[in-house]
Scaffold this motif. Structure first.
Motif, PDB file in Angstrom:
ATOM      1  N   VAL A  23       0.864  -1.177   0.000  1.00 16.99           N
ATOM      2  CA  VAL A  23       0.000   0.000   0.000  1.00 16.99           C
ATOM      3  C   VAL A  23       0.900   1.226   0.000  1.00 16.99           C
ATOM      4  O   VAL A  23       1.701   1.413   0.910  1.00 16.99           O
ATOM      5  N   GLN A  24       0.762   2.036  -1.049  1.00 17.67           N
ATOM      6  CA  GLN A  24       1.522   3.279  -1.136  1.00 17.67           C
ATOM      7  C   GLN A  24       0.562   4.413  -0.803  1.00 17.67           C
ATOM      8  O   GLN A  24      -0.441   4.611  -1.483  1.00 17.67           O
ATOM      9  N   LEU A  25       0.875   5.168   0.244  1.00 17.65           N
ATOM     10  CA  LEU A  25       0.024   6.246   0.722  1.00 17.65           C
ATOM     11  C   LEU A  25       0.708   7.574   0.408  1.00 17.65           C
ATOM     12  O   LEU A  25       1.811   7.836   0.886  1.00 17.65           O
ATOM     13  N   ILE A  26       0.040   8.401  -0.421  1.00 17.06           N
ATOM     14  CA  ILE A  26       0.605   9.673  -0.878  1.00 17.06           C
ATOM     15  C   ILE A  26      -0.212  10.814  -0.281  1.00 17.06           C
ATOM     16  O   ILE A  26      -1.430  10.843  -0.410  1.00 17.06           O
ATOM     17  N   ASN A  27       0.459  11.752   0.370  1.00 12.88           N
ATOM     18  CA  ASN A  27      -0.198  12.918   0.955  1.00 12.88           C
ATOM     19  C   ASN A  27      -0.043  14.094  -0.005  1.00 12.88           C
ATOM     20  O   ASN A  27       1.061  14.597  -0.205  1.00 12.88           O
ATOM     21  N   THR A  28      -1.155  14.545  -0.605  1.00 13.76           N
ATOM     22  CA  THR A  28      -1.125  15.714  -1.475  1.00 13.76           C
ATOM     23  C   THR A  28      -1.768  16.930  -0.813  1.00 13.76           C
ATOM     24  O   THR A  28      -1.940  17.954  -1.460  1.00 13.76           O
ATOM     25  N   LEU A  29      -2.108  16.815   0.460  1.00 15.12           N
ATOM     26  CA  LEU A  29      -2.692  17.936   1.194  1.00 15.12           C
ATOM     27  C   LEU A  29      -1.612  18.955   1.553  1.00 15.12           C
ATOM     28  O   LEU A  29      -0.423  18.619   1.612  1.00 15.12           O
ATOM     29  N   PRO A  30      -1.990  20.209   1.817  1.00 15.31           N
ATOM     30  CA  PRO A  30      -0.974  21.238   2.091  1.00 15.31           C
ATOM     31  C   PRO A  30      -0.282  21.112   3.442  1.00 15.31           C
ATOM     32  O   PRO A  30       0.733  21.757   3.660  1.00 15.31           O
ATOM     33  N   LEU A  31      -0.807  20.283   4.351  1.00 12.17           N
ATOM     34  CA  LEU A  31      -0.206  20.124   5.675  1.00 12.17           C
ATOM     35  C   LEU A  31       0.195  18.669   5.899  1.00 12.17           C
ATOM     36  O   LEU A  31      -0.448  17.766   5.372  1.00 12.17           O
ATOM     37  N   PRO A  32       1.252  18.432   6.688  1.00 10.61           N
ATOM     38  CA  PRO A  32       1.609  17.043   6.999  1.00 10.61           C
ATOM     39  C   PRO A  32       0.571  16.409   7.924  1.00 10.61           C
ATOM     40  O   PRO A  32       0.020  17.068   8.799  1.00 10.61           O
ATOM     41  N   PHE A  90     -10.404   9.931   7.139  1.00  6.13           N
ATOM     42  CA  PHE A  90     -10.703   8.527   7.388  1.00  6.13           C
ATOM     43  C   PHE A  90     -11.276   7.931   6.111  1.00  6.13           C
ATOM     44  O   PHE A  90     -12.201   8.485   5.520  1.00  6.13           O
ATOM     45  N   SER A  91     -10.717   6.822   5.677  1.00  3.40           N
ATOM     46  CA  SER A  91     -11.232   6.144   4.494  1.00  3.40           C
ATOM     47  C   SER A  91     -11.196   4.638   4.709  1.00  3.40           C
ATOM     48  O   SER A  91     -10.359   4.113   5.437  1.00  3.40           O
ATOM     49  N   GLN A  92     -12.114   3.969   4.057  1.00  2.00           N
ATOM     50  CA  GLN A  92     -12.280   2.527   4.148  1.00  2.00           C
ATOM     51  C   GLN A  92     -11.995   1.949   2.768  1.00  2.00           C
ATOM     52  O   GLN A  92     -12.540   2.416   1.771  1.00  2.00           O
ATOM     53  N   HIS A  93     -11.120   0.923   2.704  1.00  6.87           N
ATOM     54  CA  HIS A  93     -10.713   0.353   1.414  1.00  6.87           C
ATOM     55  C   HIS A  93     -10.924  -1.155   1.425  1.00  6.87           C
ATOM     56  O   HIS A  93     -10.438  -1.845   2.322  1.00  6.87           O
ATOM     57  N   SER A  94     -11.629  -1.647   0.426  1.00 12.41           N
ATOM     58  CA  SER A  94     -11.773  -3.095   0.278  1.00 12.41           C
ATOM     59  C   SER A  94     -10.824  -3.560  -0.826  1.00 12.41           C
ATOM     60  O   SER A  94     -10.518  -2.820  -1.757  1.00 12.41           O
ATOM     61  N   ILE A  95     -10.371  -4.793  -0.710  1.00 11.14           N
ATOM     62  CA  ILE A  95      -9.388  -5.345  -1.641  1.00 11.14           C
ATOM     63  C   ILE A  95     -10.067  -6.423  -2.481  1.00 11.14           C
ATOM     64  O   ILE A  95     -10.252  -7.547  -2.022  1.00 11.14           O
ATOM     65  N   PRO A  96     -10.436  -6.116  -3.719  1.00 10.46           N
ATOM     66  CA  PRO A  96     -11.024  -7.157  -4.573  1.00 10.46           C
ATOM     67  C   PRO A  96      -9.979  -8.120  -5.127  1.00 10.46           C
ATOM     68  O   PRO A  96     -10.235  -9.304  -5.288  1.00 10.46           O
ATOM     69  N   ASN A  97      -8.771  -7.602  -5.403  1.00 12.17           N
ATOM     70  CA  ASN A  97      -7.702  -8.418  -5.964  1.00 12.17           C
ATOM     71  C   ASN A  97      -6.470  -8.272  -5.075  1.00 12.17           C
ATOM     72  O   ASN A  97      -5.851  -7.201  -5.028  1.00 12.17           O
ATOM     73  N   LYS A  98      -6.097  -9.337  -4.391  1.00 13.13           N
ATOM     74  CA  LYS A  98      -4.977  -9.271  -3.443  1.00 13.13           C
ATOM     75  C   LYS A  98      -3.617  -9.314  -4.128  1.00 13.13           C
ATOM     76  O   LYS A  98      -2.591  -9.141  -3.479  1.00 13.13           O
ATOM     77  N   ASN A  99      -3.588  -9.517  -5.433  1.00 14.58           N
ATOM     78  CA  ASN A  99      -2.324  -9.534  -6.166  1.00 14.58           C
ATOM     79  C   ASN A  99      -1.966  -8.167  -6.735  1.00 14.58           C
ATOM     80  O   ASN A  99      -0.888  -7.992  -7.279  1.00 14.58           O
ATOM     81  N   GLU A 100      -2.873  -7.215  -6.624  1.00 15.88           N
ATOM     82  CA  GLU A 100      -2.657  -5.890  -7.183  1.00 15.88           C
ATOM     83  C   GLU A 100      -2.360  -4.904  -6.062  1.00 15.88           C
ATOM     84  O   GLU A 100      -3.153  -4.762  -5.121  1.00 15.88           O
ATOM     85  N   ASP A 101      -1.233  -4.226  -6.131  1.00 18.27           N
ATOM     86  CA  ASP A 101      -0.855  -3.276  -5.098  1.00 18.27           C
ATOM     87  C   ASP A 101      -1.751  -2.036  -5.151  1.00 18.27           C
ATOM     88  O   ASP A 101      -2.297  -1.688  -6.189  1.00 18.27           O
ATOM     89  N   GLN A 102      -1.868  -1.373  -4.007  1.00 19.73           N
ATOM     90  CA  GLN A 102      -2.759  -0.226  -3.872  1.00 19.73           C
ATOM     91  C   GLN A 102      -1.962   1.065  -3.797  1.00 19.73           C
ATOM     92  O   GLN A 102      -0.982   1.151  -3.064  1.00 19.73           O
ATOM     93  N   ILE A 103      -2.399   2.064  -4.549  1.00 20.51           N
ATOM     94  CA  ILE A 103      -1.837   3.418  -4.471  1.00 20.51           C
ATOM     95  C   ILE A 103      -2.980   4.329  -4.051  1.00 20.51           C
ATOM     96  O   ILE A 103      -3.983   4.448  -4.750  1.00 20.51           O
ATOM     97  N   ILE A 104      -2.822   4.961  -2.889  1.00 18.89           N
ATOM     98  CA  ILE A 104      -3.872   5.803  -2.337  1.00 18.89           C
ATOM     99  C   ILE A 104      -3.324   7.211  -2.192  1.00 18.89           C
ATOM    100  O   ILE A 104      -2.349   7.435  -1.491  1.00 18.89           O
ATOM    101  N   GLU A 105      -3.989   8.159  -2.878  1.00 24.34           N
ATOM    102  CA  GLU A 105      -3.615   9.563  -2.788  1.00 24.34           C
ATOM    103  C   GLU A 105      -4.661  10.281  -1.946  1.00 24.34           C
ATOM    104  O   GLU A 105      -5.853  10.167  -2.190  1.00 24.34           O
ATOM    105  N   VAL A 106      -4.191  11.018  -0.960  1.00 21.35           N
ATOM    106  CA  VAL A 106      -5.078  11.784  -0.087  1.00 21.35           C
ATOM    107  C   VAL A 106      -5.156  13.192  -0.660  1.00 21.35           C
ATOM    108  O   VAL A 106      -4.183  13.941  -0.602  1.00 21.35           O
ATOM    109  N   HIS A 107      -6.328  13.519  -1.240  1.00 24.77           N
ATOM    110  CA  HIS A 107      -6.513  14.826  -1.887  1.00 24.77           C
ATOM    111  C   HIS A 107      -7.298  15.822  -1.037  1.00 24.77           C
ATOM    112  O   HIS A 107      -7.172  17.021  -1.222  1.00 24.77           O
ATOM    113  N   ASN A 108      -8.184  15.309  -0.150  1.00 28.23           N
ATOM    114  CA  ASN A 108      -9.013  16.223   0.639  1.00 28.23           C
ATOM    115  C   ASN A 108      -9.253  15.642   2.024  1.00 28.23           C
ATOM    116  O   ASN A 108      -9.000  14.474   2.274  1.00 28.23           O
TER     117      ASN A 108
END
Length: 157
Positions: A23-32, A90-108
């Protein structure tokens, strides 16, 4: 000393597992934000249990990578805090395919579920308390080891 080395290595390398979901978590918000990841383990005998991890503070336009063992799970939550107790994401993520990596960008700043975010606040508070207890015990053990070593060296002179 070998006990502390073993404890440090086992706690540091536990995240790297074979056949794990990345799981790659990317923060694109203006604050850490300080991010936590909660994995739901759905075991048939035990019911639902939660595994909470501290991802860390992610600055603007930076990312972190976590490795999750999704063998008994198909869902995880991400919680982001601004400050100590202010949950702003806060976000909830379901995994339909466990062989595919997840990239999650936090925009808001979003809270997908008030009920689940309340559960996650409780779990994150428990994780913080457990980490504080562990830190206190390790500090006291190292202090005791230092004092005993100092007394042993002082007596031998």
């Amino acid at each position: 000393m070998t006990l502390f080395t073993y404890y440090f290595v086992t706690k540091s390398l536990v995240q790297f597992r074979a056949d794990s979901l990345t799981v790659q978590l990317i923060n694109t918000l203006p604050l850490p934000l300080d991010f936590y990841l909660i994995k739901l383990n759905s075991d048939k005998e035990d019911g639902v249990s939660y595994e909470t991890r501290h991802v860390g503070t992610i600055r603007t336009n930076f990312f972190r990578i976590e490795h999750l063992d999704m063998q008994h799970s198909d869902e995880f939550w991400i919680a982001g805090f601004m400050g100590k107790k202010n949950m702003v994401y806060f976000s909830q993520h379901s995994i339909p395919n466990k062989n595919e990596d997840q990239i999650i960008e936090v925009h808001n700043y979003i809270n997908q579920s008030e009920k689940l975010s309340g559960i996650s606040k409780t779990l994150i508070g428990d994780l913080k308390l457990e980490n504080m207890k562990t830190a206190i015990w390790i500090t006291l053990d190292l202090l005791l080891l230092f004092l005993n070593t100092t007394l042993l060296l002082r007596r031998s002179k």
